[in-house]
Design an enzyme around this catalytic site. Structure first.
Site, PDB file in Angstrom:
ATOM      1  N   HIS A  29       0.849  -1.195   0.000  1.00 61.69           N
ATOM      2  CA  HIS A  29       0.000   0.000   0.000  1.00 61.69           C
ATOM      3  C   HIS A  29       0.882   1.243   0.000  1.00 61.69           C
ATOM      4  CE1 HIS A  29      -3.793  -2.246   1.614  1.00 61.69           C
ATOM      5  NE2 HIS A  29      -3.671  -2.337   0.308  1.00 61.69           N
TER       6      HIS A  29
ATOM      7  N   HIS B 264     -11.914  -9.710  -5.769  1.00 61.51           N
ATOM      8  CA  HIS B 264     -11.545  -8.368  -5.297  1.00 61.51           C
ATOM      9  C   HIS B 264     -10.823  -7.636  -6.426  1.00 61.51           C
ATOM     10  CE1 HIS B 264     -10.082  -5.200  -2.802  1.00 61.51           C
ATOM     11  NE2 HIS B 264      -8.980  -5.754  -2.344  1.00 61.51           N
TER      12      HIS B 264
ATOM     13  N   GLU C 101      -8.679  -5.065  -6.270  1.00 61.17           N
ATOM     14  CA  GLU C 101      -7.372  -4.432  -6.035  1.00 61.17           C
ATOM     15  C   GLU C 101      -6.288  -5.127  -6.864  1.00 61.17           C
ATOM     16  OE1 GLU C 101      -6.447  -3.831  -1.871  1.00 61.17           O
ATOM     17  OE2 GLU C 101      -5.005  -2.247  -2.353  1.00 61.17           O
TER      18      GLU C 101
ATOM     19  N   ASP D 130      -3.295  -6.194  -6.673  1.00 63.14           N
ATOM     20  CA  ASP D 130      -2.485  -7.365  -6.311  1.00 63.14           C
ATOM     21  C   ASP D 130      -3.225  -8.665  -6.590  1.00 63.14           C
ATOM     22  OD1 ASP D 130      -4.062  -6.286  -4.225  1.00 63.14           O
ATOM     23  OD2 ASP D 130      -2.993  -7.418  -2.696  1.00 63.14           O
TER      24      ASP D 130
ATOM     25  N   HIS E 120     -11.998  -5.988   2.376  1.00 59.13           N
ATOM     26  CA  HIS E 120     -11.896  -4.652   2.934  1.00 59.13           C
ATOM     27  C   HIS E 120     -12.273  -3.551   1.956  1.00 59.13           C
ATOM     28  CE1 HIS E 120      -7.745  -3.517   1.230  1.00 59.13           C
ATOM     29  NE2 HIS E 120      -8.079  -4.634   0.668  1.00 59.13           N
TER      30      HIS E 120
ATOM     31  N   ASP F 212      -8.663 -11.271   0.740  1.00 60.38           N
ATOM     32  CA  ASP F 212      -7.753 -10.615   1.699  1.00 60.38           C
ATOM     33  C   ASP F 212      -7.991 -11.032   3.164  1.00 60.38           C
ATOM     34  OD1 ASP F 212      -6.020  -9.050   0.146  1.00 60.38           O
ATOM     35  OD2 ASP F 212      -7.545  -7.510  -0.130  1.00 60.38           O
TER      36      ASP F 212
ATOM     37  N   HIS G 275      -3.250 -13.902   0.552  1.00 64.49           N
ATOM     38  CA  HIS G 275      -1.867 -13.594   0.942  1.00 64.49           C
ATOM     39  C   HIS G 275      -1.422 -14.575   2.025  1.00 64.49           C
ATOM     40  CE1 HIS G 275      -1.805  -9.733  -1.147  1.00 64.49           C
ATOM     41  NE2 HIS G 275      -2.934  -9.389  -0.540  1.00 64.49           N
TER      42      HIS G 275
HETATM   43 FE1  FEO Z   1      -7.082  -5.595  -1.023  1.00 69.94          FE
HETATM   44 FE2  FEO Z   1      -4.577  -7.935  -1.209  1.00 69.94          FE
HETATM   45  O1  FEO Z   1      -5.655  -6.530  -1.814  1.00 69.94           O
END
Ligand code: FEO
Length: 406
Positions: free
Chosen positions: A24, A80, A82, A84, A146, A165, A226
């Site tokens: 981030h 998601h 995002e 990544d 999130h 996440d 992750h």
């Molecule tokens: Fe909210 Fe691992 O990205």
């Protein structure tokens, strides 16, 4: 890393980012790197769940190609938006252009705005199911865990939850499972992840956990996007999330955070720490510019009392405290108590500004600020010690159990 079968016909095809040191932007330090976990389900309808950061596309594509021809992928689930997890999606879809992207409506909107492509989308919502042949997927929208688009995917026959996440950790490793690695290390990373990414979302997370519990779906494995996969005792990380999201703190800890201009505020901080310790309360001292903010925020998870000190400059606190106080304001650690301290020369201001910031973070100010003009005398040192003791008593009175009595 090569693919790894996590349960029969479901393969981890993600990437290990050993070198990642910040996440981030530079707001989250990741000394142990991270992983981007994608999963390939082999069934009548071959399905890829999430992708990886764009620069790891080749690694993921190689892992998939080692199992099947990527052209055969019929569904890609985007839990998601995002980057990544969706960053490698455009190139992946070049390999399987007829694949349908299954995602929440908000995720579709985000993907369109991110990649400006009109892919085959199919919107799914909580309760929807998709049969892949032998395996059945169920979807659970998880807005604000999130991001608004976030979603969990559940594989019914394997009792496998793919929550993206949620329950993740930034931890690079050759191992894939919690039973292959030191559990304390992983729980520490999971706590750091929660504190730095999810802390302000506690009530939403708590409600979602209750909702999933009421759905009565058995969960044998949790495979986040992750870090390590939870298969030894997935209930353990769920219980940890329940506790963290409840805001309940069951040990009377204090952290003291400060910066100093000419040394007086440092003397105050050190004597305050001794006062807190004299009351039998666990205490940690951090000089903000020399300390890892990601670790401080992790400490906040089980800390009831937060003391912040600074010398005054330009009628405010030292700017070296600003980013941490800003993170407190945005992450809003609830159910904590706090106070401020600091030194000044010809004009005050630091304590007032610290109190404003702590209040904005939702922290209750339970004692008047402790201020020193110029350099302390003998009585000053006694007052700092007493301030520490008094604050520790407030922490003990606040309802948490006590580690050891003074
Ligand atoms: Fe909210 Fe691992 O990205």
């Amino acid at each position: 890393m090569s693919a790894h079968e996590i349960v029969k016909d479901i393969h981890w095809v993600g990437a290990v980012d050993w070198d990642r040191r910040h996440f981030h932007g530079f707001s989250y330090t990741t000394p142990n790197g991270t992983t981007y976990n994608a999963y390939l389900i082999i069934d009548e309808k071959i399905t890829l769940v999430d992708t990886v950061l764009p620069e790891f596309f080749g690694e993921m594509a190689d892992a998939i190609s080692g199992i099947i021809d990527p052209k055969k992928i019929e569904y890609i689930i985007a839990n998601h938006v995002e980057i990544d997890h969706s960053g490698a999606l455009p190139r992946m879809l070049e390999l399987c252009p007829n694949a349908t992207v299954l995602c929440s409506a908000k995720c579709r909107d985000g993907l369109k705005k991110n990649y400006h492509s009109d892919w085959n989308f199919r919107i799914v919502k909580t309760g929807d199911t998709v049969s892949l042949g032998k395996k059945t997927l169920e979807f659970i929208e998880a807005p604000m865990i999130h991001w608004p688009d976030s979603m969990f995917t559940y594989v019914r026959e394997d009792e496998l939850l793919l929550p993206n996440d949620a329950f993740g950790q930034h931890f690079a490793s050759a191992e894939r499972f919690d039973d292959e690695i030191d559990e304390r290390m992983i729980m520490n990373e999971a706590a750091k992840y929660y504190a730095n990414i999810l802390l302000d979302l506690g009530s939403i997370i708590h409600r979602k956990l209750e909702e999933v519990e009421k759905m009565g779906i058995p969960i044998k494995i949790i495979a986040p996007s992750h870090g390590i996969i939870w298969r030894k005792d997935p209930a353990k990380i769920v219980e940890a999330y329940k506790k963290w999201s409840s805001g309940v703190i069951d040990s009377p800890r204090v952290i003291v955070i400060y910066d100093t201009m000419w040394g007086t505020t440092e003397k105050m901080a050190r004597n305050i720490v001794e006062g807190v310790a004299a009351e039998g309360v666990a205490v940690r001292l951090y000089r903000a510019p020399f300390s890892d903010h990601t670790s401080i925020l992790k400490d906040v998870l089980d800390t009831k009392g937060i003391l912040v000190g600074s010398s005054t400059i330009h009628n405010s606190f030292l700017p070296t405290l600003a980013s941490l106080l800003e993170e407190f304001e945005t992450l809003k650690p609830k159910n904590r108590i706090g106070a401020s301290f600091g030194s000044f020369g010809w004009g005050r201001g630091a304590c007032r500004r610290i109190e404003e910031s702590l209040k904005a973070a939702g922290i209750d100010i339970v004692m008047p600020a402790l201020e020193t003009q110029y350099v302390p005398d003998k009585d000053g040192f006694k007052a700092y010690h007493q301030f520490g003791r008094d604050f520790a008593k407030k922490v003990k009175e606040s309802g948490v159990s006590v580690l050891k009595e003074a």
